[in-house]
Structure formats: C-alpha cells, structure tokens
Write an enzyme that holds these catalytic residues in place. Structure first.
Site: not given
Ligand code: HEM
Length: 316
Positions: A153, A226
C-alpha cells in the site's frame, strides 16, 4: 547514528514513512478558555516536538496538525483556505462514506512507538479539558508496507519534486500557501470474507498482483479496480496525485482489523472525486469492490497550515 542531526521541522506533510503512527482526532470543548488553550498549544507545537524528538533523532519524529472547518474562524481569525469545508457524506447504492466530527487532527509519526506515545502524552497534558477525544488510532507498519488485506500500500505515491506539487497549496490561494488539505477515514475489514476470495479475485479488486505488486488492466466487464477508480487525470492525461500514509491497526484478540486512510492533497476536490468514484462507482452502480470488505467508521476533513502560519497563531 542516534545523535545524527536530522531536521525536526513541524508540519512536514512529506515526512518519511515510519514504523509507528498515532492518529488523534479531537473536538474543542465549550469551556471559556478552550480556544485560547488550543491556540497556544498549536503555536508551541514546535517546542513540544523538540522536547520529545531530541531524545532519539534517528526515530524520525514528525507531527502534522490539521484544523477542521468548524473551528477555523474562531481559532485563526484568518481567511479560510478556499476549499475548506466539513467532510461531505458520499452515499452510494450499497456503501456510505460517513462524515464524522473533528476540529483537530494530530498525525504523529515515528520509528518508535514510545516516542509517539510520549509526544501525545505531553500534548494531551497541554490541551487538558480544552478538547475531547473523538478517535485515537495507533497504527503500525506491516510486512513490506502491506495493508491487512495483504497488498503493498502506497506504491503510486508521488516522489521527489512531485510531492510538494501534489500536496502543497501554492499561488492559487495565497493565504493558504504552503498548507495541505487532509482527509482521514478509519476503515475496518471483514478479513474472513476477504480470505474466502481467491488471490486472483483479490488482485482484480485492487488492480495489482499480490506478491510482486505489478499493475493489472481492468476486466472487460466495466468493473474498475481500486487503483483505476482512484486515478484522476488532467485533460492532458497527467495524473492528479495525492500523498497517502495509510497504516494498519487492529487487535487479533478482538477480531479488529483495519486500515487508517490518510490522504494529503493540494486540491481537496481530487480526494472528494476519488471517494465519489469509490462509493458511487464509475460508471455509477459499479462501486469499488474493496468496500464490500472494508467499512469506514469515520470520515473527516482538515487543513494543515504551514509551520510559520501555526507558529504565528498566538501572535495577535
Ligand atoms: C480500505 C482502505 C484502503 C485500502 C486498504 C487501500 C489500499 C490500496 C492499495 C493496496 C493500493 C495499490 C497500491 C498503491 O498504489 O498504493 C491503493 C492505491 C490507491 N489508493 Fe487506496 N486504499 C484504501 C482506501 C483509499 C481511499 C479512501 C482513497 C482515496 C479517497 C484511496 C486512494 C488511492 C490512490 C490514489 C491509489 C493509487 C492509484 C494509482 O495507481 O494511481 N485509497 N490503495
């Protein structure tokens, strides 16, 4: 190493990623002295930071404070940043980005948990009953900068000179120059549901491979990943980047698994557009499938003014 001089600058929105972080959101109480106490605490934040960070300079301490829309006028008596307003709820067909209160955010970062703790302790001593705590989340860095869904991330964050260009307000709003808008959302995950998906299904939702973090194209069905939903482009195809420093948090003993999302941006509308694309979907109806396994418990917007703005708060 531990005595090496490193800059201890307040409001370093671009501070390096650290092993530990505390996200503290508070509101001002109605006590007669609350605003004065908050103002003098914020103006003295650089001294407070020095008290703590000198004890281990290698621990890369940084604290950024964000000021919410509702308290801005009383606290600063200065022009409002052009885009500053409270977090606007985003209602999709299936999921809602809730809006929750918060007058101040303290984003406290360090390699060492004890340093974050000590700073927060001294800070809360100074603020006393001028504030009440809305949320306090302690985040930790997980393997390979992964979130608790298992994916790396932060990869697409801007680097180098693109950081200030994406994050700091410049000549377009001179009174807010050098500051940054911040949006936070505290998410908890349904890890057991997520774990029932195959790795390929998870990768399609995120838009990257899980092990080696390579970008994937979207499926032809029209469902966007996403990664794609959060890619906002100029007309010329360049991207409007934001700077994220998300942190996992949680407690296996109480089955709590979360991601604290924090995004810094020069243009608040860019994060708002991302939220709309995630929750409403693009095209509408095809929301970000990460939300079927991730629920936002909070949603709050702040503006982090420049360090000099903060230091002068008490000077009137
Ligand atoms: C449940 C919470 C979230 C998790 C676990 C999560 C996780 C991830 C992961 C794994 C990536 C791919 C790697 C990377 O580039 O960092 C990513 C990309 C990204 N996410 Fe999230 N995210 C979350 C919420 C959000 C929210 C709320 C926003 C914005 C409002 C956002 C904005 C972005 C952006 C801008 C990218 C990069 C897209 C690009 O490739 O250009 N994320 N996120």
């Amino acid at each position: 190493m531990s005595n090496q001089r490193v800059p201890i600058e307040p409001q370093r929105v671009d501070a390096p990623l650290t092993q530990s972080a505390t996200f503290l959101v508070v509101t001002a109480t109605k006590k007669p002295d609350s605003i004065n106490t908050i103002r003098s605490t914020l103006a003295g934040l650089d001294s407070l930071a020095k008290n703590v960070s000198i004890r281990d300079l290698s621990a890369r301490f940084a604290c950024t404070v964000g000021i919410g829309s509702d308290i801005w006028d009383d606290l600063t008596s200065l022009p409002r940043p052009a885009e500053l307003h409270s977090f606007r709820e985003v209602k999709g067909e299936k999921h809602i980005a809730v809006s929750t209160p918060g007058d101040l955010l303290f984003h406290i970062r360090s390699e060492r948990r004890d340093i974050c703790f000590e700073f927060e302790r001294q800070l809360m001593n100074q603020l006393g009953d001028a504030v009440s705590v809305v949320d306090e989340t302690v985040g930790f860095r997980y393997f390979d900068v992964r979130d608790l869904l298992g994916f790396v991330d932060g990869t697409a964050n801007p680097v180098g000179p693109s950081v200030p260009a994406s994050v700091l307000v410049a000549g377009e709003d001179t009174s807010a120059e050098g500051g940054s808008y911040i949006v936070v959302q505290k998410y908890t995950h349904d890890l057991s549901g997520w774990g029932h998906l195959s790795t390929e299904q998870q990768e399609k939702i995120i838009g990257r491979t899980k092990i080696d973090n390579v970008e994937l194209d979207d499926a032809e069905s029209g469902q966007r990943s996403h990664k794609t939903l959060n890619t906002i482009e100029y007309e010329n195809g360049d991207e409007h980047d934001i700077l994220r420093d998300n942190m996992p948090f949680g407690s296996p003993g109480s089955a709590e698994f979360g991601t604290y999302f924090i995004g810094y941006t020069r243009r608040l509308w860019v994060i708002e557009k991302m939220l709309e694309r995630m929750f409403v979907g693009d095209p509408p109806g095809l929301h970000d499938r990460i939300l079927d396994f991730s629920k936002p418990l909070t949603g709050t917007t702040f503006f982090a003014p420049s360090a000099s703005f903060l230091a002068n708060l008490d000077s009137e």
